[in-house]
Each structure stands twice: as structure tokens, then as C-alpha cells.
Design an enzyme around this catalytic site. Sequence first.
Site, PDB file in Angstrom:
ATOM      1  N   GLY A  20     -28.557 -32.008   0.633  1.00 56.16           N
ATOM      2  CA  GLY A  20     -28.697 -32.942   1.744  1.00 56.16           C
ATOM      3  C   GLY A  20     -28.196 -32.361   3.044  1.00 56.16           C
ATOM      4  CB  ALA A  21     -27.777 -28.885   4.026  1.00 56.42           C
ATOM      5  CG  ASN A  22     -32.165 -32.976   5.859  1.00 58.95           C
ATOM      6  OD1 ASN A  22     -31.545 -33.168   4.806  1.00 58.95           O
ATOM      7  ND2 ASN A  22     -32.892 -33.922   6.440  1.00 58.95           N
ATOM      8  N   GLY A  24     -26.407 -34.796   9.291  1.00 60.00           N
ATOM      9  CA  GLY A  24     -25.110 -35.388   9.034  1.00 60.00           C
ATOM     10  C   GLY A  24     -24.044 -34.438   8.501  1.00 60.00           C
ATOM     11  CB  ILE A  25     -21.499 -34.980   5.821  1.00 62.60           C
ATOM     12  CG1 ILE A  25     -21.006 -36.337   6.359  1.00 62.60           C
ATOM     13  CG2 ILE A  25     -20.341 -34.180   5.228  1.00 62.60           C
ATOM     14  CD1 ILE A  25     -20.039 -36.241   7.496  1.00 62.60           C
ATOM     15  N   GLY A  26     -23.800 -32.840   5.673  1.00 65.17           N
ATOM     16  CA  GLY A  26     -24.325 -31.617   5.073  1.00 65.17           C
ATOM     17  C   GLY A  26     -24.665 -30.562   6.105  1.00 65.17           C
ATOM     18  CB  SER A 144     -17.950 -43.055  -0.121  1.00 66.45           C
ATOM     19  OG  SER A 144     -17.845 -44.180   0.736  1.00 66.45           O
ATOM     20  CE1 TYR A 169     -23.379 -44.570  -0.797  1.00 64.68           C
ATOM     21  CE2 TYR A 169     -21.516 -45.867   0.021  1.00 64.68           C
ATOM     22  CZ  TYR A 169     -22.234 -44.675  -0.014  1.00 64.68           C
ATOM     23  OH  TYR A 169     -21.810 -43.593   0.717  1.00 64.68           O
TER      24      TYR A 169
END
Length: 310
Positions: A20-22, A24-26, A144, A169
Site C-alpha cells: 500500500g505504498a502508493n 499516505g503512510i506507505g 491502529s 475495522y
Amino acid sequence: MGRKASQLPDLDGRTAIVTGANSGIGYHTTKALAARGARVVMACRNVESGHAAAAATGAGDAVRVGRLDLASARSVGEFAESWEGPLDLLINNAGVMAPPKLGLTEDGFEKQFGTNHLGHFALTCLLLPALIDSGRGRVVTVASIAHHGGTEAVLEGNLDGAYHPQKTYSNSKLANLLFALELHRELTAHSLPVTSTAAHPGVSATGLVGDREGMGANRFMRFAGPAFVKVFTQSAAAGARAVVYAATEADPGSYTGPQLFGETRGRIGAARLSSFAQDEKLARRLWQVSEEMTGLHYEFWSPLTTDQSG
């Protein structure tokens, strides 16, 4: 703690995968690791978005993109099978947050549990030999503060009754922590050269709120949510600091997060675990359930044992 990229240890020669690096945090984790010399693979569901993000890091050939859909066992298997050579860092970051309606993964699991937990459980299992081969492997699982809302219902995989977006979640994030801590215990018990840590980014302005697969499935949240989080939360770059620390310096089996305002922002340090997250019996039961659901079994083997037996 809370070190800048320029203060991090030298990562020259190390290879990392960030899911999920595209955005935000990633994305900010990728950028920080590459700035210290690491070669990073941005594992993204949307490859086109991934390439744009890779270019934006300014890291050139040190960053490349691989296709990975954690909601698909087939995609996870293909990604892992294509990996060649040792792996030093695996950052289990990608996630789906609170879609308003029940959704299922390609394999029939509730989307948050299937993506946030089972996808990473399977990916780590399949890449464990590469992590062991590096002799200094490290797995970071991003959780989280929402995990405090999780319960032992996590064992049902979020399909135990009526669908509640936030509860599911929370359970998926509790699953992330139970997995990270149980992985640490297994790695330690087998004396393997791999470290497992966990971290959470506090409350940060990321793409999760506007993601069409999550809260962004609601039209209002898709357009109003991102503006709200930018005003009332810390930046994604600030949120990534805990993850980067967990990836480079944190103690094995630790859980890192912001320290101020209910762990929503600020300097980083040891994060609080819920009583369920500390339940080793629950962790072991979840591990067994996860192996049954994915059809995968972790093999904790020692390189030395393998060499001697050959």
C-alpha cells in the site's frame, strides 16, 4: 524517538517491500527508507498510481513497483512467487478502513479482515524464507489505536453477524497486533534471524478516508473526509515516523506509536496494547484460524539446520 530520515541508520544494501505504498503512510515510509539507501518495492493494487508515487519519491531506480492485491490469494501468491533473493524488510501497511457496506474479498472473506490481516498473514508466510535468507529480516505490521475496539470476535473473521463498519475495522487491526506479537514469539522460539515489530501512525491524513474500497464508498466521506482529516489530524509524513522507527530501530516484539492526545499524534514511543492484544491464547487461536482460512502453514526452519542436514 521521532527521528528524521537523515538521522536514521544507514540502510544501504537493504531491500524492502512496503504494501500500500502508493499513498499516505506507505508512501512516506518508502521515501524515508529510500533516502537512507534502501531499495524499495512499492507493492500496490493500482500499479499506475504506484508508478506515479514512485516517481514522486525522487529516488530513481532505488524504488520500483510491484502489483499486489491483498484481497486476492492468487495475487499474493503471484507476488511472492516472483520475489527473488533475500528480503530485509517487509512493511505490512496496506489496509481498508470501514467501508459502509459489507464487502468480500476475491476468496469470500470480509474485506477488512481479509485484506488487512489475512492478506498480510499469507504474504509474510510466503516471504518468510527470503526474510530468513537475509540474516537480518524484519517484519513491521501496521496496526491502529482502533484495535482497542476489537474483541475475541476477531476469531470469526468479521462474518459472525450483522455488519458494523467500525467494529470490523477494529477487529482487523486487533488481528494485525495479535499476528505481529505471535510472529515475534515464534521467531524467538525458533532462534531465527528475523524480527517482528508493530506500529501505528496515530490519526493521520491519509488516503484511507477517501478510499472507494473503504469509507470513501460513501460519497460524502469521499469528498468531505480528506479535507476534514487534513485540518484536524497530523500529516501522513508525521504518521509514518512510528512505522519507520519500527522498521529500523525498535526492539523485537515492540509496538510503537505517537504519545500525545490519546496516542493520536506527537513524539513516538511505546504504544498501549489492549487486554485482547496481550492475550497469547487468543493470538495462538487466531494464528490457527488464519492458517485454516489461507490454507498456508508457517515453516520455521533454521538455515544452519538445513545446511547441516544436507
